[in-house]
Scaffold this active site. Structure first.
Site, PDB file in Angstrom:
ATOM      1  N   SER A 142       0.819  -1.210  -0.038  1.00  0.00           N
ATOM      2  CA  SER A 142      -0.003  -0.059   0.078  1.00  0.00           C
ATOM      3  C   SER A 142       1.030   1.247  -0.138  1.00  0.00           C
ATOM      4  CB  SER A 142      -0.747  -0.219   1.362  1.00  0.00           C
ATOM      5  OG  SER A 142      -1.337   1.271   1.390  1.00  0.00           O
ATOM      6  N   TYR A 155      -2.048  -1.398  10.514  1.00  0.00           N
ATOM      7  CA  TYR A 155      -2.172  -1.545   8.909  1.00  0.00           C
ATOM      8  C   TYR A 155      -0.693  -0.887   8.298  1.00  0.00           C
ATOM      9  CZ  TYR A 155      -3.889  -1.126   4.184  1.00  0.00           C
ATOM     10  OH  TYR A 155      -4.142  -1.211   2.620  1.00  0.00           O
TER      11      TYR A 155
HETATM   12  P1  NAD Z   1     -11.286  -6.278  -0.052  1.00  0.00           P
HETATM   13  O1  NAD Z   1     -11.786  -6.087   1.232  1.00  0.00           O
HETATM   14  O2  NAD Z   1     -12.099  -6.063  -1.389  1.00  0.00           O
HETATM   15  O3  NAD Z   1     -10.799  -7.854  -0.216  1.00  0.00           O
HETATM   16  C1  NAD Z   1      -9.967  -8.433   0.488  1.00  0.00           C
HETATM   17  C2  NAD Z   1      -9.938  -9.989   0.136  1.00  0.00           C
HETATM   18  O4  NAD Z   1      -9.055 -10.423   1.456  1.00  0.00           O
HETATM   19  C3  NAD Z   1     -11.371 -10.450   0.088  1.00  0.00           C
HETATM   20  O5  NAD Z   1     -11.264 -11.580  -0.895  1.00  0.00           O
HETATM   21  C4  NAD Z   1     -11.376 -11.230   1.376  1.00  0.00           C
HETATM   22  O6  NAD Z   1     -12.155 -12.415   1.585  1.00  0.00           O
HETATM   23  C5  NAD Z   1      -9.807 -11.635   1.844  1.00  0.00           C
HETATM   24  N1  NAD Z   1      -9.685 -11.884   3.206  1.00  0.00           N
HETATM   25  C6  NAD Z   1      -9.701 -11.069   4.077  1.00  0.00           C
HETATM   26  N2  NAD Z   1      -9.490 -11.845   5.449  1.00  0.00           N
HETATM   27  C7  NAD Z   1      -8.964 -12.927   4.832  1.00  0.00           C
HETATM   28  C8  NAD Z   1      -8.351 -14.104   5.604  1.00  0.00           C
HETATM   29  N3  NAD Z   1      -8.199 -13.970   6.809  1.00  0.00           N
HETATM   30  N4  NAD Z   1      -7.988 -15.149   4.962  1.00  0.00           N
HETATM   31  C9  NAD Z   1      -8.154 -15.206   3.432  1.00  0.00           C
HETATM   32  N5  NAD Z   1      -8.831 -14.189   2.848  1.00  0.00           N
HETATM   33  C10 NAD Z   1      -9.151 -13.049   3.457  1.00  0.00           C
HETATM   34  O7  NAD Z   1     -10.095  -5.519   0.020  1.00  0.00           O
HETATM   35  P2  NAD Z   1      -9.392  -4.680  -1.160  1.00  0.00           P
HETATM   36  O8  NAD Z   1      -9.106  -3.165  -1.156  1.00  0.00           O
HETATM   37  O9  NAD Z   1      -9.233  -5.313  -2.363  1.00  0.00           O
HETATM   38  O10 NAD Z   1      -7.773  -5.096  -0.561  1.00  0.00           O
HETATM   39  C11 NAD Z   1      -6.845  -6.033  -0.961  1.00  0.00           C
HETATM   40  C12 NAD Z   1      -5.417  -5.649  -0.739  1.00  0.00           C
HETATM   41  O11 NAD Z   1      -5.139  -4.374  -1.196  1.00  0.00           O
HETATM   42  C13 NAD Z   1      -5.249  -5.556   0.958  1.00  0.00           C
HETATM   43  O12 NAD Z   1      -3.981  -6.186   1.255  1.00  0.00           O
HETATM   44  C14 NAD Z   1      -5.027  -4.143   1.015  1.00  0.00           C
HETATM   45  O13 NAD Z   1      -4.465  -3.720   2.193  1.00  0.00           O
HETATM   46  C15 NAD Z   1      -4.499  -3.583  -0.224  1.00  0.00           C
HETATM   47  N6  NAD Z   1      -4.859  -2.258  -0.546  1.00  0.00           N
HETATM   48  C16 NAD Z   1      -6.258  -1.573  -0.626  1.00  0.00           C
HETATM   49  C17 NAD Z   1      -6.133  -0.440  -1.048  1.00  0.00           C
HETATM   50  C18 NAD Z   1      -7.429   0.095  -1.241  1.00  0.00           C
HETATM   51  O14 NAD Z   1      -7.660   1.313  -1.339  1.00  0.00           O
HETATM   52  N7  NAD Z   1      -8.551  -0.778  -1.335  1.00  0.00           N
HETATM   53  C19 NAD Z   1      -5.029   0.495  -1.190  1.00  0.00           C
HETATM   54  C20 NAD Z   1      -3.842   0.111  -0.880  1.00  0.00           C
HETATM   55  C21 NAD Z   1      -3.801  -1.355  -0.541  1.00  0.00           C
END
Ligand code: NAD
Length: 260
Positions: A142, A155
């Site tokens: 991130s 985080y």
């Molecule tokens: P999201 O909530 O849409 O998806 C998260 C995914 O992780 C889902 O498939 C969920 O089922 C899975 N998950 C959660 N806990 C779990 C567990 N214990 N075991 C297995 N699977 C699990 O979130 P996202 O925004 O797509 O985030 C994905 C990654 O991107 C994360 O690491 C997040 O930190 C990172 N990220 C997101 C953003 C943003 O703005 N959305 C920005 C920077 C980084």
């Protein structure tokens, strides 16, 4: 480009992970999906992204906070496909609170899911990648792997940690065909961020659109969300021959967030 390769993407039933899985499938890779919730929709979405390419799609529901379940998932992928060629460590959760109020169990869960899970998948995937002398490990960190924000201690700590893990993994494999790099998104409008938009709207008694503008305006100069499709494009680049010597980078796609 990736025909015959197998990609395992953690947390790929939703959001960024699903977008990356679709982008890799469109290049011909077999896909192992993982994550919670409904699975038929994500499996269909990946198949659709593959179009005419005859890829195989599997799902394993391992909980990324549990080392034994992660080991079972990696064994399943190896048994099904021989090895994991492309490992995308993406599963992640968020919780916001000041340090002194941060629930201990949330801290432990965020560190386990957002950081330690990547250590476990990586240590289990590496031997076969090293033997094949080809592998790609892509850690979805991130912009919070590069800079901090108030209320996000666990985080930010986990994301800085995974950027560190990325560098060490890259260095230990630097003379091989195995690379490891991190992707550092700014805001991406997934369920994880929608919760933060909703919280802002409630806190200030404003509309969803106004809360979205406020959220972007605080951090992201482009005033635009990065999309899972764009992040998928970067993951595909990391898997391409052009990226053979891209090692240990933390590449932000953040609308200028970290440039400030
Ligand atoms: P999201 O909530 O849409 O998806 C998260 C995914 O992780 C889902 O498939 C969920 O089922 C899975 N998950 C959660 N806990 C779990 C567990 N214990 N075991 C297995 N699977 C699990 O979130 P996202 O925004 O797509 O985030 C994905 C990654 O991107 C994360 O690491 C997040 O930190 C990172 N990220 C997101 C953003 C943003 O703005 N959305 C920005 C920077 C980084």
């Amino acid at each position: 480009m990736l025909t015959g390769k197998t990609a395992l993407v953690t947390g790929s039933t939703s959001g960024i992970g699903l977008g990356i899985a679709q982008a890799l499938a469109a290049q011909g890779a077999n896909i192992v999906l993982n994550g919670f919730g409904e699975t038929e929709g994500p499996i269909a979405a990946v198949r659709q992204a593959a179009g005419q390419r005859a890829i195989q799609v599997e799902y394993h529901g391992a909980d990324m906070s549990k080392a034994d379940e992660i080991a079972a998932m990696m064994a399943f992928a190896a048994e099904r496909f021989g090895r994991v060629d492309i490992l995308v460590n993406n599963a992640g959760i968020q919780h916001v609170a000041p340090v002194q109020d941060f629930p201990v169990e949330k801290w432990d869960a965020i560190l386990a899911i957002n950081l330690s899970s990547a250590f476990h998948t990586t240590r289990l995937a590496l031997p076969a990648m090293q033997q094949a002398n080809w592998g790609r490990i892509i850690n979805v960190a991130s912009v919070h792997g590069l800079v901090g924000s108030a209320q996000k201690s666990a985080y930010v700590a986990a994301k800085h940690g995974i950027v560190g893990l990325t560098k060490v993994t890259a260095l230990e494999n630097a003379t091989t065909g195995v690379t490891c790099n991190a992707i550092c998104p700014g805001w991406v409008l997934t369920p994880l961020v929608q919760k933060q938009v909703d919280a802002k709207a409630a806190e200030h008694s404003i509309s969803n659109a106004e809360a979205t503008k406020l959220l972007l305006g605080e951090k992201e100069p482009s005033m635009q969300f990065t999309t899972p499709e764009e992040l998928g494009g970067l993951a595909v680049f990391f898997c391409s021959p052009a990226a053979n010597n891209v090692r240990g980078v933390a590449w932000n796609m953040d609308g200028g967030w970290a440039a400030q």
